[in-house]
Design a protein around this motif. Structure first.
Motif, PDB file in Angstrom:
ATOM      1  N   ASP A 182       0.811  -1.212   0.000  1.00 28.77           N
ATOM      2  CA  ASP A 182       0.000   0.000   0.000  1.00 28.77           C
ATOM      3  C   ASP A 182       0.848   1.268   0.000  1.00 28.77           C
ATOM      4  OD1 ASP A 182       0.987  -0.290   2.544  1.00 28.77           O
ATOM      5  OD2 ASP A 182      -0.955  -0.229   3.565  1.00 28.77           O
ATOM      6  N   GLU A 183       2.166   1.113  -0.258  1.00 34.41           N
ATOM      7  CA  GLU A 183       3.103   2.242  -0.333  1.00 34.41           C
ATOM      8  C   GLU A 183       3.200   2.976   0.997  1.00 34.41           C
ATOM      9  OE1 GLU A 183       2.051   4.751  -3.603  1.00 34.41           O
ATOM     10  OE2 GLU A 183       1.999   3.106  -5.064  1.00 34.41           O
ATOM     11  N   ARG A 184       3.161   2.227   2.097  1.00 32.33           N
ATOM     12  CA  ARG A 184       3.209   2.845   3.417  1.00 32.33           C
ATOM     13  C   ARG A 184       4.189   2.115   4.316  1.00 32.33           C
ATOM     14  NH1 ARG A 184      -2.357   1.885   5.504  1.00 32.33           N
ATOM     15  NH2 ARG A 184      -2.117   3.562   7.017  1.00 32.33           N
ATOM     16  N   LEU A 185       4.953   2.905   5.063  1.00 25.97           N
ATOM     17  CA  LEU A 185       5.735   2.420   6.198  1.00 25.97           C
ATOM     18  C   LEU A 185       5.029   2.876   7.456  1.00 25.97           C
ATOM     19  CD1 LEU A 185       8.407   1.414   7.687  1.00 25.97           C
ATOM     20  CD2 LEU A 185       9.078   3.824   7.583  1.00 25.97           C
ATOM     21  N   LEU A 186       4.750   1.950   8.358  1.00 20.16           N
ATOM     22  CA  LEU A 186       4.109   2.273   9.626  1.00 20.16           C
ATOM     23  C   LEU A 186       5.047   1.925  10.778  1.00 20.16           C
ATOM     24  CD1 LEU A 186       0.517   0.851   8.971  1.00 20.16           C
ATOM     25  CD2 LEU A 186       1.337   3.188   8.615  1.00 20.16           C
ATOM     26  N   VAL A 187       5.191   2.821  11.724  1.00 15.88           N
ATOM     27  CA  VAL A 187       5.957   2.582  12.949  1.00 15.88           C
ATOM     28  C   VAL A 187       4.970   2.612  14.102  1.00 15.88           C
ATOM     29  CG1 VAL A 187       7.776   3.452  14.455  1.00 15.88           C
ATOM     30  CG2 VAL A 187       8.066   3.573  11.971  1.00 15.88           C
ATOM     31  N   TRP A 188       4.962   1.547  14.900  1.00 16.51           N
ATOM     32  CA  TRP A 188       3.914   1.400  15.909  1.00 16.51           C
ATOM     33  C   TRP A 188       4.433   0.605  17.098  1.00 16.51           C
ATOM     34  CZ3 TRP A 188       2.161  -3.888  15.792  1.00 16.51           C
ATOM     35  CH2 TRP A 188       2.566  -4.623  14.652  1.00 16.51           C
ATOM     36  N   ASP A 189       3.643   0.629  18.161  1.00 18.82           N
ATOM     37  CA  ASP A 189       4.004  -0.027  19.419  1.00 18.82           C
ATOM     38  C   ASP A 189       3.162  -1.295  19.569  1.00 18.82           C
ATOM     39  OD1 ASP A 189       4.717  -0.785  21.941  1.00 18.82           O
ATOM     40  OD2 ASP A 189       4.260   1.128  22.909  1.00 18.82           O
ATOM     41  N   ALA A 190       3.821  -2.435  19.483  1.00 23.39           N
ATOM     42  CA  ALA A 190       3.105  -3.714  19.581  1.00 23.39           C
ATOM     43  C   ALA A 190       2.425  -3.896  20.924  1.00 23.39           C
ATOM     44  CB  ALA A 190       4.057  -4.878  19.324  1.00 23.39           C
ATOM     45  N   ARG A 191       2.940  -3.240  21.958  1.00 21.32           N
ATOM     46  CA  ARG A 191       2.333  -3.374  23.279  1.00 21.32           C
ATOM     47  C   ARG A 191       0.906  -2.826  23.299  1.00 21.32           C
ATOM     48  NH1 ARG A 191       6.857  -0.191  26.422  1.00 21.32           N
ATOM     49  NH2 ARG A 191       6.436   1.101  24.581  1.00 21.32           N
ATOM     50  N   ALA A 192       0.617  -1.888  22.410  1.00 24.80           N
ATOM     51  CA  ALA A 192      -0.716  -1.284  22.387  1.00 24.80           C
ATOM     52  C   ALA A 192      -1.774  -2.230  21.866  1.00 24.80           C
ATOM     53  CB  ALA A 192      -0.687  -0.011  21.536  1.00 24.80           C
ATOM     54  N   ILE A 193      -1.365  -3.288  21.158  1.00 28.03           N
ATOM     55  CA  ILE A 193      -2.358  -4.240  20.620  1.00 28.03           C
ATOM     56  C   ILE A 193      -2.290  -5.596  21.303  1.00 28.03           C
ATOM     57  CG2 ILE A 193      -2.297  -3.113  18.356  1.00 28.03           C
ATOM     58  CD1 ILE A 193      -0.622  -5.523  17.377  1.00 28.03           C
ATOM     59  N   MET A 194      -1.330  -5.784  22.206  1.00 32.29           N
ATOM     60  CA  MET A 194      -1.178  -7.087  22.856  1.00 32.29           C
ATOM     61  C   MET A 194      -2.153  -7.244  23.995  1.00 32.29           C
ATOM     62  SD  MET A 194       3.003  -7.341  22.854  1.00 32.29           S
ATOM     63  CE  MET A 194       3.076  -8.777  23.924  1.00 32.29           C
ATOM     64  N   THR A 195      -2.767  -8.429  24.057  1.00 39.18           N
ATOM     65  CA  THR A 195      -3.626  -8.778  25.181  1.00 39.18           C
ATOM     66  C   THR A 195      -2.794  -9.530  26.210  1.00 39.18           C
ATOM     67  OG1 THR A 195      -4.315 -10.829  24.106  1.00 39.18           O
ATOM     68  CG2 THR A 195      -5.677  -8.872  23.753  1.00 39.18           C
ATOM     69  N   SER A 196      -3.261  -9.578  27.417  1.00 44.20           N
ATOM     70  CA  SER A 196      -2.507 -10.242  28.487  1.00 44.20           C
ATOM     71  C   SER A 196      -2.575 -11.745  28.353  1.00 44.20           C
ATOM     72  CB  SER A 196      -3.068  -9.813  29.846  1.00 44.20           C
ATOM     73  OG  SER A 196      -4.430 -10.149  29.929  1.00 44.20           O
TER      74      SER A 196
END
Length: 352
Positions: free
Chosen positions: A338-352
């Protein structure tokens, strides 16, 4: 989440610099890599977002990249014309070295993480080549006799490397062995062998072989690897018991898994990118029951693997993903068609 647009170029691979936490490189191709040019982006994470530091245009598509482990400004690219190029971002726009021994597309390059004085490449021509960056020709060729999408040096030994191929096998090579008819091959594991049945359980049903597209070594457990590919499943193996089959199987992706990588911070966590346009975080279940010294009583008993979360912001195939080596343990980057680089925090989507 930070975003950078690679306008006109579809991302294939993204890698954080091993020297700077704010520098990222993306290998991308025009026309989805089918025909046309490639572009290597060097990007910086700043207080004002992601800013391009430099880019290099190439005459053919780029499918992978690898930062040098010995020089902070140098990195390799893998090209659709069978070439490997070494760029120095402090110099002119031209590559400082070029190698063209492969007969087909080069789909993977990786620097030796331990020895730091060599790198490897794998190709659709059915072989892996070992290179010294200061020499004009390869120093070794390891045939796999099938399209080899992914090859990796072990992060625990400068002499051991692995590969997965279109024939659904994972191969382990040891460069210390004699260069005999086996060409340093020490182990060949059929990826689609069903796991060994537990006592009292019905025998496991095998899955028809399909192409393996990606794999990675665990950074903390030196005999554990993960593989994935066209059949959508992530599998982990322990090469101490190759006949056992996969130790953990992680289902969930809806289409082929294009890239996966183990966390550099957590021994049980890995990250994947898929043609289903998602990137997902997983645990293989091995952290359950880890003692105070970080050692499991039974390292082969890895049950309980599961998905921890997913990032679905890509709108086309997600093709590349990488962890940041520095700072907090969750930062990562992904790229896609999609011609995009995304930088993100995996902790924000992780469940316990």
């Amino acid at each position: 989440m930070l975003e950078f647009r690679t306008h006109g170029y579809n991302g294939y691979s993204v890698k954080y610099s091993p020297f700077f936490d704010s520098r990222i490189a993306v290998a991308a191709s025009a026309n989805f890599g089918l025909v046309g040019n490639g572009r290597l982006y060097i990007l910086n994470l700043t207080a004002d977002g992601i800013k391009p530091e430099k880019w290099f245009d190439t005459q053919d598509s780029l499918f992978d990249l690898a930062w040098s482990e010995a020089h902070e400004n140098q990195l390799l690219t893998a090209s659709g014309d069978g070439s490997i190029k070494l760029f120095d971002i402090s110099l002119s726009e031209f590559p400082i070295a070029n190698w063209s021994e492969h007969a087909r597309e080069v789909f993977c390059v990786q620097w030796n993480l331990v020895g730091k004085d060599s790198f490897l490449s794998s190709s659709w021509d059915g072989c892996i080549k070992i290179w010294n960056p200061h020499m004009p020709a390869s120093i070794a060729t390891l045939p796999t006799h099938s399209c080899t999408y992914s090859a990796q040096f072990s992060p625990h030994s400068p002499n051991i490397l692995s590969a997965v191929s279109s024939d659904s096998h994972m191969r382990i090579f040891d460069l210390r062995t004699p260069a005999s008819a086996s060409n340093h091959l020490t182990l060949s594991i059929p990826i689609h062998t069903p796991p060994k049945a537990q006592p009292g359980a019905p025998p496991a049903v095998g899955i028809p072989p399909s192409e393996a597209l990606t794999h990675d070594w665990n950074k903390y457990r030196e005999t554990v690897l993960a593989t994935a590919g066209v059949d959508r499943l992530i599998r982990t193996f322990d090469i101490r018991a190759p006949g056992q089959g996969p130790v953990a199987i992680l289902p969930g992706h809806e289409y082929a898994v294009r890239r996966l990588t183990w966390s550099p911070h957590l021994s049980d966590v890995l990250l994947s990118a898929s043609y289903d346009m998602t990137c997902r975080v997983w645990t293989d279940g091995s952290a359950v029951g880890v003692g105070a010294q970080g050692v499991k009583t039974d390292p082969m008993a890895l049950g309980g693997g599961r998905e921890l979360g997913r990032m679905g912001r890509h709108t086309e195939f997600a093709t590349g993903v990488d962890w940041c080596l520095f700072g907090a343990e969750g930062w990562c980057a992904s790229c896609g068609w999609d011609e995009r680089l995304l930088v993100w925090d995996a902790r924000a989507i992780m469940t316990s």
